[in-house]
Every structure is written in structure tokens, then in C-alpha cells.
Design a protein around this motif. Structure first.
Motif, PDB file in Angstrom:
ATOM      1  N   PHE A  87       0.829  -1.201   0.000  1.00 38.71           N
ATOM      2  CA  PHE A  87       0.000   0.000   0.000  1.00 38.71           C
ATOM      3  C   PHE A  87       0.867   1.256   0.000  1.00 38.71           C
ATOM      4  CE2 PHE A  87      -2.570  -3.299   1.948  1.00 38.71           C
ATOM      5  CZ  PHE A  87      -3.677  -3.252   1.135  1.00 38.71           C
ATOM      6  N   THR A  88       0.501   2.199  -0.858  1.00 37.12           N
ATOM      7  CA  THR A  88       1.228   3.459  -0.930  1.00 37.12           C
ATOM      8  C   THR A  88       0.295   4.614  -0.594  1.00 37.12           C
ATOM      9  OG1 THR A  88       0.747   3.715  -3.276  1.00 37.12           O
ATOM     10  CG2 THR A  88       2.813   2.633  -2.707  1.00 37.12           C
ATOM     11  N   LEU A  89       0.869   5.630  -0.016  1.00 36.76           N
ATOM     12  CA  LEU A  89       0.134   6.838   0.341  1.00 36.76           C
ATOM     13  C   LEU A  89       0.406   7.890  -0.712  1.00 36.76           C
ATOM     14  CD1 LEU A  89      -1.455   8.629   2.395  1.00 36.76           C
ATOM     15  CD2 LEU A  89       0.765   9.137   3.434  1.00 36.76           C
ATOM     16  N   VAL A 150      -6.150  -2.085   6.554  1.00 30.97           N
ATOM     17  CA  VAL A 150      -4.830  -1.631   6.128  1.00 30.97           C
ATOM     18  C   VAL A 150      -4.194  -0.929   7.314  1.00 30.97           C
ATOM     19  CG1 VAL A 150      -3.564  -0.131   4.556  1.00 30.97           C
ATOM     20  CG2 VAL A 150      -5.556  -1.375   3.740  1.00 30.97           C
ATOM     21  N   TYR A 151      -3.020  -1.438   7.729  1.00 29.90           N
ATOM     22  CA  TYR A 151      -2.363  -0.862   8.889  1.00 29.90           C
ATOM     23  C   TYR A 151      -0.957  -0.359   8.585  1.00 29.90           C
ATOM     24  CZ  TYR A 151      -6.248  -2.992  11.292  1.00 29.90           C
ATOM     25  OH  TYR A 151      -7.513  -3.336  11.692  1.00 29.90           O
ATOM     26  N   THR A 152      -0.444  -0.624   7.388  1.00 28.35           N
ATOM     27  CA  THR A 152       0.878  -0.135   7.004  1.00 28.35           C
ATOM     28  C   THR A 152       0.805   0.457   5.603  1.00 28.35           C
ATOM     29  OG1 THR A 152       1.532  -2.249   6.057  1.00 28.35           O
ATOM     30  CG2 THR A 152       2.119  -1.865   8.365  1.00 28.35           C
ATOM     31  N   ALA A 153       1.670   1.422   5.353  1.00 29.53           N
ATOM     32  CA  ALA A 153       1.746   2.051   4.037  1.00 29.53           C
ATOM     33  C   ALA A 153       3.145   2.628   3.868  1.00 29.53           C
ATOM     34  CB  ALA A 153       0.702   3.152   3.888  1.00 29.53           C
ATOM     35  N   SER A 154       3.496   2.906   2.635  1.00 31.02           N
ATOM     36  CA  SER A 154       4.768   3.563   2.366  1.00 31.02           C
ATOM     37  C   SER A 154       4.494   4.858   1.607  1.00 31.02           C
ATOM     38  CB  SER A 154       5.690   2.652   1.558  1.00 31.02           C
ATOM     39  OG  SER A 154       5.120   2.375   0.303  1.00 31.02           O
ATOM     40  N   TYR A 155       5.348   5.839   1.846  1.00 31.54           N
ATOM     41  CA  TYR A 155       5.160   7.144   1.209  1.00 31.54           C
ATOM     42  C   TYR A 155       6.490   7.628   0.658  1.00 31.54           C
ATOM     43  CZ  TYR A 155       4.344  12.110   0.536  1.00 31.54           C
ATOM     44  OH  TYR A 155       4.273  13.362  -0.017  1.00 31.54           O
ATOM     45  N   THR A 156       6.500   7.974  -0.614  1.00 26.78           N
ATOM     46  CA  THR A 156       7.651   8.592  -1.259  1.00 26.78           C
ATOM     47  C   THR A 156       7.184   9.920  -1.835  1.00 26.78           C
ATOM     48  OG1 THR A 156       8.481   6.420  -1.855  1.00 26.78           O
ATOM     49  CG2 THR A 156       9.454   8.300  -2.989  1.00 26.78           C
ATOM     50  N   PRO A 157       7.730  11.041  -1.348  1.00 30.68           N
ATOM     51  CA  PRO A 157       7.271  12.323  -1.881  1.00 30.68           C
ATOM     52  C   PRO A 157       7.640  12.480  -3.352  1.00 30.68           C
ATOM     53  CG  PRO A 157       8.823  12.635  -0.058  1.00 30.68           C
ATOM     54  CD  PRO A 157       8.722  11.183  -0.318  1.00 30.68           C
ATOM     55  N   ARG A 158       6.827  13.238  -4.073  1.00 31.98           N
ATOM     56  CA  ARG A 158       7.134  13.539  -5.465  1.00 31.98           C
ATOM     57  C   ARG A 158       8.403  14.380  -5.529  1.00 31.98           C
ATOM     58  NH1 ARG A 158       1.328  14.916  -5.416  1.00 31.98           N
ATOM     59  NH2 ARG A 158       0.225  13.175  -6.348  1.00 31.98           N
ATOM     60  N   ASP A 161       7.894  17.947  -4.294  1.00 33.36           N
ATOM     61  CA  ASP A 161       7.389  18.112  -2.936  1.00 33.36           C
ATOM     62  C   ASP A 161       8.505  17.961  -1.909  1.00 33.36           C
ATOM     63  OD1 ASP A 161       4.869  18.445  -3.944  1.00 33.36           O
ATOM     64  OD2 ASP A 161       4.224  16.383  -3.541  1.00 33.36           O
ATOM     65  N   LYS A 162       8.426  18.773  -0.886  1.00 34.17           N
ATOM     66  CA  LYS A 162       9.332  18.641   0.252  1.00 34.17           C
ATOM     67  C   LYS A 162       8.539  18.050   1.406  1.00 34.17           C
ATOM     68  CE  LYS A 162      12.159  22.550  -1.060  1.00 34.17           C
ATOM     69  NZ  LYS A 162      12.605  23.907  -0.724  1.00 34.17           N
ATOM     70  N   PHE A 163       9.192  17.233   2.201  1.00 41.04           N
ATOM     71  CA  PHE A 163       8.499  16.587   3.320  1.00 41.04           C
ATOM     72  C   PHE A 163       8.502  17.535   4.509  1.00 41.04           C
ATOM     73  CE2 PHE A 163       8.248  13.501   6.863  1.00 41.04           C
ATOM     74  CZ  PHE A 163       7.013  13.001   6.542  1.00 41.04           C
ATOM     75  N   GLU A 164       7.651  18.524   4.441  1.00 43.60           N
ATOM     76  CA  GLU A 164       7.518  19.496   5.516  1.00 43.60           C
ATOM     77  C   GLU A 164       6.159  20.168   5.406  1.00 43.60           C
ATOM     78  OE1 GLU A 164       9.751  23.222   3.313  1.00 43.60           O
ATOM     79  OE2 GLU A 164      10.915  21.963   4.667  1.00 43.60           O
ATOM     80  N   GLY A 165       5.763  20.851   6.452  1.00 43.14           N
ATOM     81  CA  GLY A 165       4.532  21.615   6.432  1.00 43.14           C
ATOM     82  C   GLY A 165       3.294  20.745   6.354  1.00 43.14           C
ATOM     83  N   LYS A 166       2.461  20.984   5.346  1.00 40.72           N
ATOM     84  CA  LYS A 166       1.160  20.324   5.230  1.00 40.72           C
ATOM     85  C   LYS A 166       1.291  18.832   4.931  1.00 40.72           C
ATOM     86  CE  LYS A 166      -1.037  24.547   3.648  1.00 40.72           C
ATOM     87  NZ  LYS A 166      -1.729  25.215   2.554  1.00 40.72           N
ATOM     88  N   VAL A 183       8.394   6.344   5.424  1.00 39.00           N
ATOM     89  CA  VAL A 183       8.647   7.477   4.536  1.00 39.00           C
ATOM     90  C   VAL A 183      10.020   7.259   3.900  1.00 39.00           C
ATOM     91  CG1 VAL A 183       8.925   9.955   4.400  1.00 39.00           C
ATOM     92  CG2 VAL A 183       7.279   8.986   5.988  1.00 39.00           C
ATOM     93  N   TYR A 184      10.046   7.253   2.572  1.00 36.16           N
ATOM     94  CA  TYR A 184      11.293   7.097   1.819  1.00 36.16           C
ATOM     95  C   TYR A 184      11.662   8.445   1.225  1.00 36.16           C
ATOM     96  CZ  TYR A 184      10.542   2.089   2.133  1.00 36.16           C
ATOM     97  OH  TYR A 184      10.351   0.830   2.598  1.00 36.16           O
ATOM     98  N   LEU A 185      12.703   9.078   1.797  1.00 31.66           N
ATOM     99  CA  LEU A 185      13.189  10.354   1.274  1.00 31.66           C
ATOM    100  C   LEU A 185      14.377  10.093   0.365  1.00 31.66           C
ATOM    101  CD1 LEU A 185      13.015  12.432   4.556  1.00 31.66           C
ATOM    102  CD2 LEU A 185      11.356  12.377   2.715  1.00 31.66           C
ATOM    103  N   ASN A 186      14.499  10.892  -0.676  1.00 30.32           N
ATOM    104  CA  ASN A 186      15.608  10.693  -1.622  1.00 30.32           C
ATOM    105  C   ASN A 186      16.928  11.045  -1.026  1.00 30.32           C
ATOM    106  OD1 ASN A 186      13.833   9.818  -3.497  1.00 30.32           O
ATOM    107  ND2 ASN A 186      13.533  11.817  -4.404  1.00 30.32           N
TER     108      ASN A 186
END
Length: 186
Positions: A87-89, A150-158, A161-166, A183-186
Motif C-alpha cells: 500500500f502506498t500513500l 490496512v495498517y501499514t503504508a509507504s510514502y515517497t514524496p514527489r 514536494d518537500k516533506f515538511e509543512g502540510k 517514509v522514503y526520502l531521496n
């Protein structure tokens, strides 16, 4: 131009009576296959069949895209990540609204969706695009995800997008409400 070619051949005596002449073809020298004409039977559609340079098989286009490196090794992680973390967010934030969804990677089906444009959420919120709206979307999405088991998910920002704020507020709200998000950050 074709008429000019026929007239030249006629004047040279190519069409004399009693002489057996071979049918000719006009050849464009700056075109397909460098002007090479092949005396093959015509195809069903009336287009000549072209063969490769070694005259072995009909000229065809390859439809599938080939890899630049056919011997490239694909790691175990790349082969199995879609099944290990299915599952992805996806979070979308604009100037007017916020929306988030959980999607199954293999089947591409959305399991849970929440957005500030829906009627029930729109009526309750003061603003549809501020931080409290993002926290509300995270909470509602977590409730709907738990209903769908669903209890787990993974998120990779576009990339943009920066992983901050909203965006961080939506993800943090999901984590606070019981959904484990990697959360997978580049």
C-alpha cells in the motif's frame, strides 16, 4: 517526373517491338532502405514487402521497448517491494484543497480516500487547505484505512514536494492514528 523517365526510356528504345523488356521501377535514392527495390510478391495491401539488409526476413518494427542494458541485474528488493509493502500513500495539496489516498500497488485500486472537497468534511472545516484541515484528512484517512484492514503504508514524496509543512502534517496524523507509514526520502 515519372513521365519524364518513361519518355527517356522510350527514346532510348527500351520499348521496341520484338524485344523482351523487364519491368522497371522508379527508385527514390534518399528514402526507405536507401532506394533498394526488391522484386518480391506484393502483399495483400499492395505495399511491397521489404526485407532486412541480409535478405533474411520481412522488415518489421519492434513494438516493445528494449532495455538499454539487457543484462542489468534487478535487485531482490526491486522485484519484491510491491508485494512486501503493497500500500502506498498519495498526498495532493493545492491552494484550495487537500486530498490523500491509500492505493494497492499491485492492483492499482484505491483502498481509502479522503479529501476536503467532500460534502461532509467541507461543512465542518473553517479552511480547506490549512494545517488543521491536513490533520483532519489524516485522521479520516486512518479511520477508513482501518476499516479496510490496512495498517501499514509507504510514502515517497514527489520530486517537487518537500516533506515538511502540510504534507508532514498529513503523514504525522496518519501515524498518530495507528497507521504505520514508512517514509522514503531521496
Amino acid at each position: 517526373m515519372f513521365k519524364h523517365l518513361v519518355n527517356n526510356l522510350w527514346n532510348k528504345g527500351a520499348f521496341e517491338a520484338g524485344k523482351r523488356c523487364r519491368p522497371f521501377s522508379y527508385i527514390f535514392t534518399s528514402g526507405f532502405h536507401g532506394g533498394q527495390v526488391l522484386f518480391a510478391p506484393r502483399s495483400f495491401f499492395g505495399v511491397e514487402d521489404f526485407v532486412d539488409d541480409d535478405n533474411s526476413r520481412p522488415y518489421t518494427y519492434q513494438k516493445e521497448k528494449k532495455s538499454k542494458n539487457p543484462h542489468k541485474h534487478i535487485s531482490f528488493k526491486n522485484r519484491t517491494i510491491a508485494y512486501m509493502e503493497p500500500f502506498t500513500l498519495d498526498v495532493f495539496i493545492s491552494k484550495r484543497f487537500v486530498s490523500a489516498s491509500l492505493t494497492h500497488r499491485v492492483t492499482s485500486k484505491q483502498v481509502a480516500v479522503a479529501g476536503t472537497n467532500s460534502k461532509d468534511i467541507k461543512a465542518v472545516l473553517k479552511s480547506r487547505s490549512d494545517i488543521p484541515a491536513c490533520l483532519a484528512i489524516g485522521q479520516i484517512l486512518a479511520d477508513r484505512a482501518r476499516e479496510a484492514d490496512v495498517y501499514t503504508a509507504s510514502y515517497t514524496p514527489r520530486e517537487r514536494d518537500k516533506f515538511e509543512g502540510k504534507i508532514r502534517a498529513v503523514v504525522q496524523s496518519l501515524i498518530d492514528n495507528g497507521i504505520d507509514v514508512k517514509v522514503y526520502l531521496n
